[in-house]
Write an enzyme that holds these catalytic residues in place. Structure first.
Site, mmCIF file in Angstrom:
data_model
loop_
_atom_site.group_PDB
_atom_site.id
_atom_site.type_symbol
_atom_site.label_atom_id
_atom_site.label_comp_id
_atom_site.label_asym_id
_atom_site.label_seq_id
_atom_site.Cartn_x
_atom_site.Cartn_y
_atom_site.Cartn_z
ATOM 1 N N HIS A 458 46.509 35.388 48.603
ATOM 2 C CA HIS A 458 47.340 36.869 48.260
ATOM 3 C C HIS A 458 47.295 36.882 46.741
ATOM 4 O O HIS A 458 47.344 37.749 46.150
ATOM 5 C CB HIS A 458 48.725 36.923 49.045
ATOM 6 C CG HIS A 458 48.818 37.192 50.655
ATOM 7 N ND1 HIS A 458 48.255 37.032 51.824
ATOM 8 C CD2 HIS A 458 49.019 38.894 51.016
ATOM 9 C CE1 HIS A 458 47.814 38.151 53.049
ATOM 10 N NE2 HIS A 458 48.765 39.332 52.179
ATOM 11 N N GLU A 459 47.369 35.093 46.200
ATOM 12 C CA GLU A 459 47.796 34.932 45.387
ATOM 13 C C GLU A 459 46.150 35.206 44.501
ATOM 14 O O GLU A 459 46.465 35.756 43.046
ATOM 15 C CB GLU A 459 48.185 33.185 45.074
ATOM 16 C CG GLU A 459 47.999 33.095 43.439
ATOM 17 C CD GLU A 459 49.335 33.325 43.341
ATOM 18 O OE1 GLU A 459 49.481 33.215 42.065
ATOM 19 O OE2 GLU A 459 50.589 33.893 43.964
#
Length: 532
Positions: A458-459
């Site tokens: 996600h990052e």
């Protein structure tokens, strides 16, 4: 006279006429009548049972909502017909069956004013004991109508107040031509699956060992994720283009890991078969490992992240269905873009940094942003997980289309993550969770590692396109771990409670996503301001 709980039998009389002056013999029949539980108290079924009895002159008795009636003493039949009406006599004269006569007589008695209508305990449809046993389709339709009406008014009010805020370059602009390196990088991603296929061919032909194959697969998968990251960081591209490329790169990475892991396991199973070991019936021996390029090519475009040599397939492609889904996809994508340009962008531009300004003002901005952000998130889910993945599955005749479950009913955060994104969940269970358990790791540690990998990706998908590494997305995903513990505790304490579901909606949709959006936007604006 007491009225019993359950209806008993209804006795009616049928007359047979042989001669005009002969005495008639009456046969009494016992009819079991089941009365429907409805406002009309209508008749549902009649069961006949014959029994010969003597003539009698009983009066009717009420028993459980059904009248038992005895006809009068027999008399000679003349031209008058039956005393209770001409309809029954007409039926006898025309030769209709005795069963129809008895049904009509029973229905006549069932609708009498003295028949009881309250015969058992019932709950109101909206009471707590019966609310989940009823269909609420009408209320659901009402909510949809009210939602459309209210939001239509808000859209019209917004257009009258602010005008049309979508600029001409929303779909395509001249600045998009600067993103050609990202396009070339995306088109070159198939090189990595091709390299993985050659590695599998070499190990199958025994040109390289298993250890060398594992090492080469690690290099290939690492290069598949680092190559797009370097391209995006070196190019000042649009955020949307960078997010798209990173999503493709993460999908390729997940598929390559599954291909390498599953192929290694199938080789191990093949060796066990050669040694004469008995395998579980769960493993399909027809899916023998052969490093087929066709199966790998199909896997790379199929809507799944878990590799196997063959998949359940449908028989044909429904072209009309595909066209309808494409039309829906275009409509909902346009609606999503309209909300982003008309609502979300102005709110974000007119807001302060949520961690550097007034606390009450920041809360007000987050709550104001939560509603349009929730609409965009739901539209994204519907467009991608339902429409696009089903379209892709239909075109490829891919049979298993469980891309999501009823995550909106999740009672805990852990349950939500198991039902929200089924392709990723199945990948996590197959290649992360159970391998950790097989190596002696406790269940909590396996779940923590799964969340850690999810937080990293996600990052990457957000921070790399924005050129900002503040780890807001990473923290947001890892914050789900204490929420999992909390909602599991509440679910154990309050059985069948939806407290965990409300916590999920509040922290994930109402507060979490808008907060992350504001954080990344202001950090992105600060980065551009400092660059100038």
């Amino acid at each position: 006279m007491t009225i019993p709980e359950l209806p008993e039998s209804l006795e009616t009389t049928t007359l047979n006429s042989h001669h005009s002056r002969a005495a008639s013999t009456v046969r009494r029949r016992s009819i079991d009548v089941a009365v429907l539980e409805s406002d009309s108290n209508s008749l549902e079924a009649v069961n006949d049972s014959d029994s010969d009895v003597n003539n009698t002159n009983e009066m009717g008795n009420l028993r459980g909502g059904v009248v038992e009636s005895a006809l009068e003493e027999p008399s000679e039949l003349g031209t008058e017909g039956l005393r209770n009406g001409k309809e029954e006599n007409e039926h006898v004269r025309t030769g209709e069956s005795n069963q129809e006569m008895e049904v009509l007589a029973s229905a006549k008695f069932a609708h009498r004013p003295s028949a009881p209508v309250h015969r058992r305990i019932k709950e109101s449809p909206l009471s707590s004991d019966a609310i989940f046993k009823q269909s609420h389709a009408g209320l659901f339709n009402l909510c949809i109508v009210v939602l459309v009406a209210v939001n239509s008014r808000l859209i019209i009010e917004n257009l009258m107040k602010y005008g049309w805020l979508i600029n001409s370059g929303f779909w395509f602009s001249s600045t998009s031509l600067k993103d050609w390196p990202l396009l070339m990088c995306c088109l070159s991603l198939p090189i990595f699956p091709l390299a993985a296929f050659f590695v599998e061919k070499l190990v199958l032909l025994k040109y390289i060992s298993e250890c060398v194959a594992v090492f080469l697969h690690i290099l290939i998968t690492t290069a598949a994720i680092l190559y797009p990251v370097l391209v995006i960081l070196r190019c000042d591209s649009a955020v949307l283009s960078g997010v798209t490329l990173m999503l493709f790169a993460c999908i390729v990475w997940l598929k390559l890991v599954s291909y390498a892991h599953a192929s290694h396991d199938m080789r191990a199973l093949a060796k066990s078969l050669d040694k004469g070991e008995t395998l579980s019936g769960y493993w399909n021996s027809d899916d023998s490992y052969g490093a087929s390029f066709q199966s790998l090519a199909y896997f790379m475009v199929a809507p799944t992240l878990c590799y196997q040599p063959s998949y359940p397939r449908t028989s044909c492609i429904r072209k009309g269905w595909v066209v309808r889904q494409l039309i829906k996809l275009i409509i909902f994508t346009g609606f999503m873009g309209f909300i982003v340009e008309q609502y979300i962008n102005p709110i974000v531009r007119n807001s302060q940094h949520p961690l550097k300004g007034n606390l009450l003002y920041a809360i007000e901005r987050v709550l104001k942003l939560s509603v349009p952000n929730l609409y965009v998130w739901l539209c994204m889910f519907y467009c991608f997980f339902h429409l696009w993945l089903n379209i892709l599955a239909e075109l490829l005749c891919f049979g298993d289309r469980e891309f999501y479950k009823d995550w909106w009913n999740a009672k805990t955060v852990e349950e939500y993550w198991r039902m929200w994104n089924m392709p990723v969940h199945k990948w996590m269970v197959r290649h992360i969770y159970f391998p950790c358990l097989r190596n002696g790791m406790p269940r909590g540690g396996a779940i923590l590692i799964a969340f850690l990998i999810s937080a990293i990706f996600h990052e990457l998908c957000i921070a790399v396109p924005c050129h900002i590494f503040k780890f807001w997305a990473f923290i947001g995903i890892m914050f789900q771990v204490p929420l999992v513990i909390l909602t599991n505790y509440l679910q154990d304490k309050f059985q069948n409670s939806m407290v965990g579901n409300m916590i999920f909606w509040c922290f994930f949709s109402i507060l979490g996503q808008p907060m992350c959006l504001l954080l990344y936007y202001h950090d992105l604006m600060n980065r551009k301001a400092s660059a100038k």
